[in-house]
Design a protein around this motif. Sequence first.
Motif, PDB file in Angstrom:
ATOM      1  N   GLY A  83       5.973   3.366  10.246  1.00 26.93           N
ATOM      2  CA  GLY A  83       6.232   3.884  11.580  1.00 26.93           C
ATOM      3  C   GLY A  83       7.687   4.170  11.874  1.00 26.93           C
ATOM      4  O   GLY A  83       8.045   4.520  12.992  1.00 26.93           O
ATOM      5  N   LEU A  84       8.573   4.026  10.881  1.00 22.56           N
ATOM      6  CA  LEU A  84       9.971   4.380  11.091  1.00 22.56           C
ATOM      7  C   LEU A  84      10.137   5.878  10.872  1.00 22.56           C
ATOM      8  O   LEU A  84       9.306   6.511  10.228  1.00 22.56           O
ATOM      9  N   THR A  85      11.228   6.445  11.390  1.00 24.15           N
ATOM     10  CA  THR A  85      11.531   7.821  11.019  1.00 24.15           C
ATOM     11  C   THR A  85      12.239   7.774   9.671  1.00 24.15           C
ATOM     12  O   THR A  85      12.691   6.722   9.240  1.00 24.15           O
ATOM     13  N   LYS A  86      12.325   8.940   9.025  1.00 25.54           N
ATOM     14  CA  LYS A  86      12.928   8.988   7.702  1.00 25.54           C
ATOM     15  C   LYS A  86      14.368   8.463   7.766  1.00 25.54           C
ATOM     16  O   LYS A  86      14.805   7.718   6.906  1.00 25.54           O
ATOM     17  N   ARG A  87      15.072   8.861   8.814  1.00 27.86           N
ATOM     18  CA  ARG A  87      16.464   8.444   8.940  1.00 27.86           C
ATOM     19  C   ARG A  87      16.573   6.925   9.105  1.00 27.86           C
ATOM     20  O   ARG A  87      17.365   6.276   8.436  1.00 27.86           O
ATOM     21  N   GLU A  88      15.737   6.379   9.977  1.00 29.66           N
ATOM     22  CA  GLU A  88      15.750   4.924  10.167  1.00 29.66           C
ATOM     23  C   GLU A  88      15.433   4.201   8.867  1.00 29.66           C
ATOM     24  O   GLU A  88      16.054   3.198   8.515  1.00 29.66           O
ATOM     25  N   ALA A  89      14.441   4.747   8.152  1.00 29.82           N
ATOM     26  CA  ALA A  89      14.021   4.109   6.902  1.00 29.82           C
ATOM     27  C   ALA A  89      15.173   4.096   5.906  1.00 29.82           C
ATOM     28  O   ALA A  89      15.399   3.104   5.220  1.00 29.82           O
ATOM     29  N   ARG A  90      15.947   5.202   5.864  1.00 26.18           N
ATOM     30  CA  ARG A  90      17.085   5.258   4.940  1.00 26.18           C
ATOM     31  C   ARG A  90      18.158   4.269   5.368  1.00 26.18           C
ATOM     32  O   ARG A  90      18.789   3.627   4.541  1.00 26.18           O
ATOM     33  N   ARG A  91      18.339   4.165   6.702  1.00 24.18           N
ATOM     34  CA  ARG A  91      19.384   3.272   7.204  1.00 24.18           C
ATOM     35  C   ARG A  91      19.067   1.821   6.874  1.00 24.18           C
ATOM     36  O   ARG A  91      19.950   1.026   6.651  1.00 24.18           O
ATOM     37  N   ARG A  92      17.793   1.489   6.866  1.00 20.49           N
ATOM     38  CA  ARG A  92      17.431   0.092   6.635  1.00 20.49           C
ATOM     39  C   ARG A  92      17.243  -0.239   5.159  1.00 20.49           C
ATOM     40  O   ARG A  92      16.876  -1.355   4.810  1.00 20.49           O
ATOM     41  N   ASN A 123       7.546   3.995   2.255  1.00 21.17           N
ATOM     42  CA  ASN A 123       6.834   2.899   2.897  1.00 21.17           C
ATOM     43  C   ASN A 123       7.335   2.641   4.313  1.00 21.17           C
ATOM     44  O   ASN A 123       6.551   2.330   5.201  1.00 21.17           O
ATOM     45  N   GLY A 124       8.628   2.803   4.510  1.00 27.59           N
ATOM     46  CA  GLY A 124       9.194   2.636   5.848  1.00 27.59           C
ATOM     47  C   GLY A 124       8.610   3.653   6.811  1.00 27.59           C
ATOM     48  O   GLY A 124       8.250   3.328   7.944  1.00 27.59           O
ATOM     49  N   VAL A 125       8.482   4.906   6.351  1.00 32.78           N
ATOM     50  CA  VAL A 125       7.903   5.948   7.203  1.00 32.78           C
ATOM     51  C   VAL A 125       6.432   5.624   7.486  1.00 32.78           C
ATOM     52  O   VAL A 125       5.960   5.772   8.605  1.00 32.78           O
ATOM     53  N   LEU A 126       5.742   5.133   6.466  1.00 35.36           N
ATOM     54  CA  LEU A 126       4.352   4.717   6.687  1.00 35.36           C
ATOM     55  C   LEU A 126       4.273   3.625   7.742  1.00 35.36           C
ATOM     56  O   LEU A 126       3.331   3.557   8.521  1.00 35.36           O
ATOM     57  N   VAL A 164       0.854  -1.179   0.000  1.00 32.23           N
ATOM     58  CA  VAL A 164       0.000   0.000   0.000  1.00 32.23           C
ATOM     59  C   VAL A 164       0.894   1.233   0.000  1.00 32.23           C
ATOM     60  O   VAL A 164       1.864   1.301   0.734  1.00 32.23           O
ATOM     61  N   GLY A 165       0.554   2.193  -0.840  1.00 33.66           N
ATOM     62  CA  GLY A 165       1.338   3.416  -0.875  1.00 33.66           C
ATOM     63  C   GLY A 165       2.517   3.344  -1.817  1.00 33.66           C
ATOM     64  O   GLY A 165       3.257   4.301  -1.961  1.00 33.66           O
ATOM     65  N   PHE A 166       2.703   2.210  -2.463  1.00 32.80           N
ATOM     66  CA  PHE A 166       3.744   2.136  -3.480  1.00 32.80           C
ATOM     67  C   PHE A 166       3.355   3.032  -4.638  1.00 32.80           C
ATOM     68  O   PHE A 166       2.209   3.049  -5.063  1.00 32.80           O
ATOM     69  N   ASN A 167       4.318   3.779  -5.117  1.00 29.90           N
ATOM     70  CA  ASN A 167       4.062   4.676  -6.230  1.00 29.90           C
ATOM     71  C   ASN A 167       4.793   4.163  -7.462  1.00 29.90           C
ATOM     72  O   ASN A 167       6.017   4.093  -7.482  1.00 29.90           O
ATOM     73  N   GLN A 168       4.022   3.803  -8.470  1.00 29.99           N
ATOM     74  CA  GLN A 168       4.573   3.175  -9.674  1.00 29.99           C
ATOM     75  C   GLN A 168       5.623   4.034 -10.375  1.00 29.99           C
ATOM     76  O   GLN A 168       6.500   3.514 -11.044  1.00 29.99           O
ATOM     77  N   GLU A 169       5.506   5.347 -10.224  1.00 26.09           N
ATOM     78  CA  GLU A 169       6.393   6.241 -10.970  1.00 26.09           C
ATOM     79  C   GLU A 169       7.730   6.475 -10.269  1.00 26.09           C
ATOM     80  O   GLU A 169       8.615   7.094 -10.828  1.00 26.09           O
ATOM     81  N   LEU A 170       7.830   6.010  -9.031  1.00 27.40           N
ATOM     82  CA  LEU A 170       9.066   6.254  -8.286  1.00 27.40           C
ATOM     83  C   LEU A 170       9.931   5.008  -8.277  1.00 27.40           C
ATOM     84  O   LEU A 170       9.465   3.903  -8.533  1.00 27.40           O
ATOM     85  N   THR A 171      11.205   5.193  -7.952  1.00 25.74           N
ATOM     86  CA  THR A 171      12.119   4.054  -7.916  1.00 25.74           C
ATOM     87  C   THR A 171      11.880   3.239  -6.650  1.00 25.74           C
ATOM     88  O   THR A 171      11.248   3.701  -5.701  1.00 25.74           O
ATOM     89  N   ALA A 172      12.412   2.038  -6.654  1.00 28.06           N
ATOM     90  CA  ALA A 172      12.289   1.163  -5.494  1.00 28.06           C
ATOM     91  C   ALA A 172      12.865   1.847  -4.263  1.00 28.06           C
ATOM     92  O   ALA A 172      12.283   1.821  -3.181  1.00 28.06           O
ATOM     93  N   ARG A 173      14.020   2.478  -4.448  1.00 25.08           N
ATOM     94  CA  ARG A 173      14.693   3.149  -3.335  1.00 25.08           C
ATOM     95  C   ARG A 173      13.767   4.176  -2.683  1.00 25.08           C
ATOM     96  O   ARG A 173      13.576   4.179  -1.459  1.00 25.08           O
ATOM     97  N   GLU A 174      13.158   5.040  -3.503  1.00 24.82           N
ATOM     98  CA  GLU A 174      12.275   6.074  -2.956  1.00 24.82           C
ATOM     99  C   GLU A 174      11.052   5.459  -2.279  1.00 24.82           C
ATOM    100  O   GLU A 174      10.641   5.885  -1.209  1.00 24.82           O
ATOM    101  N   ASN A 175      10.511   4.448  -2.921  1.00 22.90           N
ATOM    102  CA  ASN A 175       9.335   3.795  -2.359  1.00 22.90           C
ATOM    103  C   ASN A 175       9.615   3.122  -1.020  1.00 22.90           C
ATOM    104  O   ASN A 175       8.776   3.144  -0.127  1.00 22.90           O
ATOM    105  N   VAL A 176      10.793   2.530  -0.916  1.00 14.72           N
ATOM    106  CA  VAL A 176      11.121   1.842   0.329  1.00 14.72           C
ATOM    107  C   VAL A 176      11.168   2.844   1.485  1.00 14.72           C
ATOM    108  O   VAL A 176      10.684   2.571   2.584  1.00 14.72           O
ATOM    109  N   VAL A 177      11.714   4.027   1.222  1.00 19.40           N
ATOM    110  CA  VAL A 177      11.802   5.031   2.290  1.00 19.40           C
ATOM    111  C   VAL A 177      10.393   5.503   2.681  1.00 19.40           C
ATOM    112  O   VAL A 177      10.042   5.541   3.857  1.00 19.40           O
TER     113      VAL A 177
END
Lengths: 282, 369
Positions: free
Chosen positions: B84-93, B79-82, B64-77
């Motif tokens: 419940g991670l913080t942006k920084r945590e999402a980038r780290r993981r 989605n990670g925030v969605l 849910v919330g995956f955006n077809q027009e964005l790259t996997a990298r952007e989507n993972v971040v």
Amino acid sequence: MSTEVHDVALKEVAGPSALGGGWRRALELLSLIAVADFKKAYFGTALGYLWSICRPLMLFGVLLAVFTQVFRIGSDVPNYPVLLLFNIVLFGFFQEATTTAVTSIVSQESVVRKTQFPRLVIPLAVVLTTGFNLGLNLVVVFVFILAWGIDPTATWLLFPVVLVLLFVLTTAVSMIVSSLYPRFRDTAILWSVAATVLFYGSPVLYPIERVPSTFQDVLLINPFTPLLELARKWVIDPTAPSPAETAGGFAGLLPAIAIYIGVCLFAVWSFRREAPRIAEQL
Amino acid sequence: MEYRELRALVDVSFDIHRGEFFGIAGQNGSGKSTLLKILASIYRPDAGRVRMAGRLAPFIELGVGFNQELTARENVVINGVLMGLTKREARRRLDAVLDFAELHDFAELKLKNYSSGMLVRLAFAVMVQADADIMLVDEVLAVGDMGFAQKCMDVFYEKRDAGKTIVLVSHDMGAVQALCHRAMLIHDAEIAYLGQPEEVAMRYYRLNFAEERSDGAGRGPALPDINARVVEARLEDDSGQPVENVAQGAPLFLDLVIEARRDLVDPMFVIQVMNAESVVVFSIRRTLGDGRGELRAGDRVRLAGRIENSLVPGKYFLDCWVRRSREQGDLAVQGLRLREFVVYGTAPRDGVVSVSADLEAVQVEGRGT
């Protein structure tokens, strides 16, 4: 392993809301989504940004021809072409953001219905993305203003005040229309008509002093009137009347200010009221 | 204006404990998804409250919330925030997510160019790496291929062992029984049963069979082939001809071939005959040899032979449960719907079975004479 979840207290689950999941998460999502949307808009098409500046420029071209050659209203207003372009870009931001915002929550149906998504982020992201666009358009406008021969003045520094006020008003209206639309689908049609009325009912095409005094009273309750007047006075024409002057004193501005504040309060009330139920309306 | 009020959930009250794998079963429209949405703060209940300890991944569906027009990298971040991670945590993981999904080489590819299998892998990886204390899962096993379903199961076992709390909403009673400590059956907006997953599965199937009869249609509920699959299920008469209907009293000849879809240790096969009232009339248990035996994925087992028929005329359902043996807690691995058949005859339909009885009615002298 299980120590990670050891000391957590049992907390009441608040349910869905405008900012569900906390401020921080909402802000981070807002920035991520606005930036992503912006990129999408400009890297998806071959000419990207050029298209977005094309629209106000073409509207400007048509209106300029009509109002200087046909109706001649603008031919004796100082710097009419730049004023017209400036107004179109400013009002265009409001119009584009709010009309996109109307259906924004419904078009994001899947996130609203399948995850705890802070509802407020959706219309705010629309305003922010359109805001990036406004920023780029303003660069073009200021180049145009300088090329026209208008010299920068100290009052240019005050222009951000107008921008902030415009942003807040746009956000408030976006919140209202986006929160009402899931329940009342007529909102989209009503708003497109209302936005057009507002376009002609604001001093975008004409300067306020050209309006017959009977209609001036009507224009004066429109919050856009003082906003556009300020922008004109501070950036394009220091000799133009200030909002208080056209209103016949500060008291004359009070209705517009009251409406401005009223719209903002109504936006907060309406969005808070609708947010918890939006997922069920979709 | 007339309208009908539909109450999606009524008086539903239950506790889920930390570290528990909790199943919620129910038919479509029973209210189970509404319940999950309330838990995830997507819907607000009209009355009542929910309390929770720890961080919840407020997702009820993968991707849910995956955006077809964005790259996997952007989507993972995002989605990670969605999750419940913080942006920084999402980038780290990010790397861990891409590793888990085995999609490192495609990190810069837009999702619209991903295959559906890759999408599912990515979505699942984000969920796993978000590492929430409480996870809500709606039919996750319905997606992806067999290999992926297996990987999901393994991850769930891992999470369960790590003390995470998982709430699984599923139609797949095999998964509910294999994974859940406890389960709950929701029927018509109320809790119909809460307790043993096995009992939940039984009741769920009974509900389904009952429903189907009232439809009049003969289709079976879709049971996914997670652990075992029916290769062949034939009813025959005594000359070996396949039959749909059996005369009352005539013996049934069953020929059943089951294929294991994954390794099964000490399996037990329970053949069950259920009547039109969803009552189990009888069941037969069989194990391989002396009860010890291991099936590798792809191995087949044949159960064939004669079954005495003391059924009264009527419609019957033949089911089979594949279970693990007693020592392993008697977990039902999967229920298989085999077929339905009709017993015809003229005998009175009172009761559930007709038995041969050596009983006579003889008039004896009474006081009346």
